[in-house]
Design a protein around this motif. Structure first.
Motif, PDB file in Angstrom:
ATOM      1  N   LEU A   1       0.840  -1.197   0.000  1.00  0.00           N
ATOM      2  CA  LEU A   1       0.000   0.000   0.000  1.00  0.00           C
ATOM      3  C   LEU A   1       0.880   1.254   0.000  1.00  0.00           C
ATOM      4  O   LEU A   1       0.618   2.201  -0.747  1.00  0.00           O
ATOM      5  CB  LEU A   1      -0.931  -0.005   1.215  1.00  0.00           C
ATOM      6  N   ALA A   2       1.918   1.243   0.812  1.00  0.00           N
ATOM      7  CA  ALA A   2       2.856   2.366   0.842  1.00  0.00           C
ATOM      8  C   ALA A   2       3.565   2.514  -0.503  1.00  0.00           C
ATOM      9  O   ALA A   2       3.719   3.626  -1.015  1.00  0.00           O
ATOM     10  CB  ALA A   2       3.875   2.177   1.964  1.00  0.00           C
ATOM     11  N   VAL A   3       3.972   1.408  -1.086  1.00  0.00           N
ATOM     12  CA  VAL A   3       4.663   1.439  -2.380  1.00  0.00           C
ATOM     13  C   VAL A   3       3.750   2.026  -3.452  1.00  0.00           C
ATOM     14  O   VAL A   3       4.153   2.929  -4.196  1.00  0.00           O
ATOM     15  CB  VAL A   3       5.143   0.022  -2.778  1.00  0.00           C
ATOM     16  N   VAL A   4       2.526   1.543  -3.516  1.00  0.00           N
ATOM     17  CA  VAL A   4       1.570   2.032  -4.530  1.00  0.00           C
ATOM     18  C   VAL A   4       1.280   3.518  -4.311  1.00  0.00           C
ATOM     19  O   VAL A   4       1.225   4.302  -5.265  1.00  0.00           O
ATOM     20  CB  VAL A   4       0.279   1.186  -4.519  1.00  0.00           C
ATOM     21  N   GLY A   5       1.104   3.906  -3.050  1.00  0.00           N
ATOM     22  CA  GLY A   5       0.877   5.327  -2.764  1.00  0.00           C
ATOM     23  C   GLY A   5       2.046   6.183  -3.190  1.00  0.00           C
ATOM     24  O   GLY A   5       1.868   7.264  -3.768  1.00  0.00           O
TER      25      GLY A   5
ATOM     26  N   ILE B   1       4.232   5.466  -5.554  1.00  0.00           N
ATOM     27  CA  ILE B   1       4.262   5.487  -7.023  1.00  0.00           C
ATOM     28  C   ILE B   1       3.224   6.466  -7.559  1.00  0.00           C
ATOM     29  O   ILE B   1       3.478   7.203  -8.517  1.00  0.00           O
ATOM     30  CB  ILE B   1       4.067   4.067  -7.590  1.00  0.00           C
ATOM     31  N   ALA B   2       2.058   6.502  -6.921  1.00  0.00           N
ATOM     32  CA  ALA B   2       1.029   7.457  -7.331  1.00  0.00           C
ATOM     33  C   ALA B   2       1.507   8.898  -7.130  1.00  0.00           C
ATOM     34  O   ALA B   2       1.245   9.769  -7.965  1.00  0.00           O
ATOM     35  CB  ALA B   2      -0.263   7.211  -6.551  1.00  0.00           C
ATOM     36  N   TRP B   3       2.231   9.143  -6.045  1.00  0.00           N
ATOM     37  CA  TRP B   3       2.772  10.478  -5.797  1.00  0.00           C
ATOM     38  C   TRP B   3       3.780  10.860  -6.888  1.00  0.00           C
ATOM     39  O   TRP B   3       3.771  11.989  -7.381  1.00  0.00           O
ATOM     40  CB  TRP B   3       3.438  10.549  -4.421  1.00  0.00           C
ATOM     41  N   VAL B   4       4.621   9.918  -7.270  1.00  0.00           N
ATOM     42  CA  VAL B   4       5.596  10.184  -8.333  1.00  0.00           C
ATOM     43  C   VAL B   4       4.871  10.493  -9.643  1.00  0.00           C
ATOM     44  O   VAL B   4       5.215  11.460 -10.334  1.00  0.00           O
ATOM     45  CB  VAL B   4       6.571   8.994  -8.502  1.00  0.00           C
ATOM     46  N   ALA B   5       3.856   9.702  -9.979  1.00  0.00           N
ATOM     47  CA  ALA B   5       3.086   9.940 -11.209  1.00  0.00           C
ATOM     48  C   ALA B   5       2.400  11.306 -11.161  1.00  0.00           C
ATOM     49  O   ALA B   5       2.402  12.052 -12.161  1.00  0.00           O
ATOM     50  CB  ALA B   5       2.053   8.832 -11.408  1.00  0.00           C
TER      51      ALA B   5
ATOM     52  N   LEU C   1      12.316   5.713  -2.088  1.00  0.00           N
ATOM     53  CA  LEU C   1      11.690   5.101  -0.918  1.00  0.00           C
ATOM     54  C   LEU C   1      10.750   3.970  -1.324  1.00  0.00           C
ATOM     55  O   LEU C   1      10.719   2.913  -0.686  1.00  0.00           O
ATOM     56  CB  LEU C   1      10.948   6.157  -0.097  1.00  0.00           C
ATOM     57  N   ALA C   2       9.996   4.177  -2.393  1.00  0.00           N
ATOM     58  CA  ALA C   2       9.090   3.122  -2.875  1.00  0.00           C
ATOM     59  C   ALA C   2       9.883   1.882  -3.269  1.00  0.00           C
ATOM     60  O   ALA C   2       9.498   0.752  -2.939  1.00  0.00           O
ATOM     61  CB  ALA C   2       8.276   3.626  -4.069  1.00  0.00           C
ATOM     62  N   TRP C   3      10.988   2.073  -3.951  1.00  0.00           N
ATOM     63  CA  TRP C   3      11.816   0.938  -4.363  1.00  0.00           C
ATOM     64  C   TRP C   3      12.372   0.202  -3.141  1.00  0.00           C
ATOM     65  O   TRP C   3      12.348  -1.034  -3.086  1.00  0.00           O
ATOM     66  CB  TRP C   3      12.951   1.428  -5.266  1.00  0.00           C
ATOM     67  N   LEU C   4      12.862   0.958  -2.164  1.00  0.00           N
ATOM     68  CA  LEU C   4      13.399   0.328  -0.947  1.00  0.00           C
ATOM     69  C   LEU C   4      12.307  -0.428  -0.188  1.00  0.00           C
ATOM     70  O   LEU C   4      12.542  -1.529   0.304  1.00  0.00           O
ATOM     71  CB  LEU C   4      14.036   1.378  -0.041  1.00  0.00           C
ATOM     72  N   GLU C   5      11.127   0.161  -0.089  1.00  0.00           N
ATOM     73  CA  GLU C   5      10.024  -0.510   0.591  1.00  0.00           C
ATOM     74  C   GLU C   5       9.625  -1.787  -0.139  1.00  0.00           C
ATOM     75  O   GLU C   5       9.386  -2.823   0.483  1.00  0.00           O
ATOM     76  CB  GLU C   5       8.821   0.438   0.722  1.00  0.00           C
TER      77      GLU C   5
END
Length: 131
Positions: free
Chosen positions: A75-79, A81-85, A114-118
Motif C-alpha cells: 500500500l505504501a509502495v503504490v501510494g 508510485i502514485a505520488w511520483v506519477a 523510498l518506494a523501491w526500498l520498501e
C-alpha cells in the motif's frame, strides 16, 4: 521473514513518514512563499502539503505496528508510485519555473527511491544468494 528484514522495512517506513511530514510542512506552511519561485499555484502547494500529513501518520503507524505485512507495505509502495506519477503530471500540466520543476522532480525522485526500498525489503521477500 527475519527480524532484520522487518527492522529494515520499519526504518524505511519511518524515514518515509519523516519525509512526508517535512515536505508537508514546507509545502503547506510555505505555500504562499513557494508559489512565485516555483511557478506553482499556492492552492496546489497547500493541498499537496496537507495531503502528506495523514500519509505521514499512516507510515509512522506502519513503522511501529505488529500488524506489518507485505500487503500493507505494498500500500505504501503504490501510494508512493502514485505520488511520483502525480508529480510528473504537475510538471507536464502546469508551467513551473526551472526551480519549480527541480523542486517537484527532486522530491519525486526521493519518493521513488523510498518506494523501491520498501518494495525490495517488504515482508515475505526472500533474499537470494548470488554466486
Amino acid at each position: 521473514m527475519t527480524d532484520t528484514t522487518l527492522s529494515t522495512v520499519r526504518r524505511i517506513l519511518g524515514l518515509d513518514a519523516l519525509t512526508c511530514l517535512l515536505a508537508g510542512a514546507v509545502m503547506s506552511l510555505g505555500a504562499g512563499m513557494l508559489a512565485e519561485p516555483t511557478g506553482l499555484h499556492p492552492t496546489l502547494l497547500l493541498v499537496a502539503g496537507c495531503s502528506l500529513f495523514p500519509v505521514a501518520a499512516l507510515f509512522a503507524w506502519m513503522a511501529k505496528t505488529s500488524l506489518l505485512n507485505a500487503p500493507l507495505v505494498l500500500l505504501a509502495v503504490v501510494g508512493n508510485i502514485a505520488w511520483v506519477a502525480a508529480s510528473i503530471a504537475v510538471v507536464m500540466l502546469t508551467e513551473p519555473t526551472a526551480f519549480g520543476t527541480a523542486f517537484v522532480l527532486a522530491q519525486a525522485l526521493v519518493v521513488a527511491g523510498l518506494a523501491w526500498l520498501e518494495f525490495k525489503t517488504r515482508p515475505g521477500v526472500r533474499a537470494t544468494a548470488t554466486a
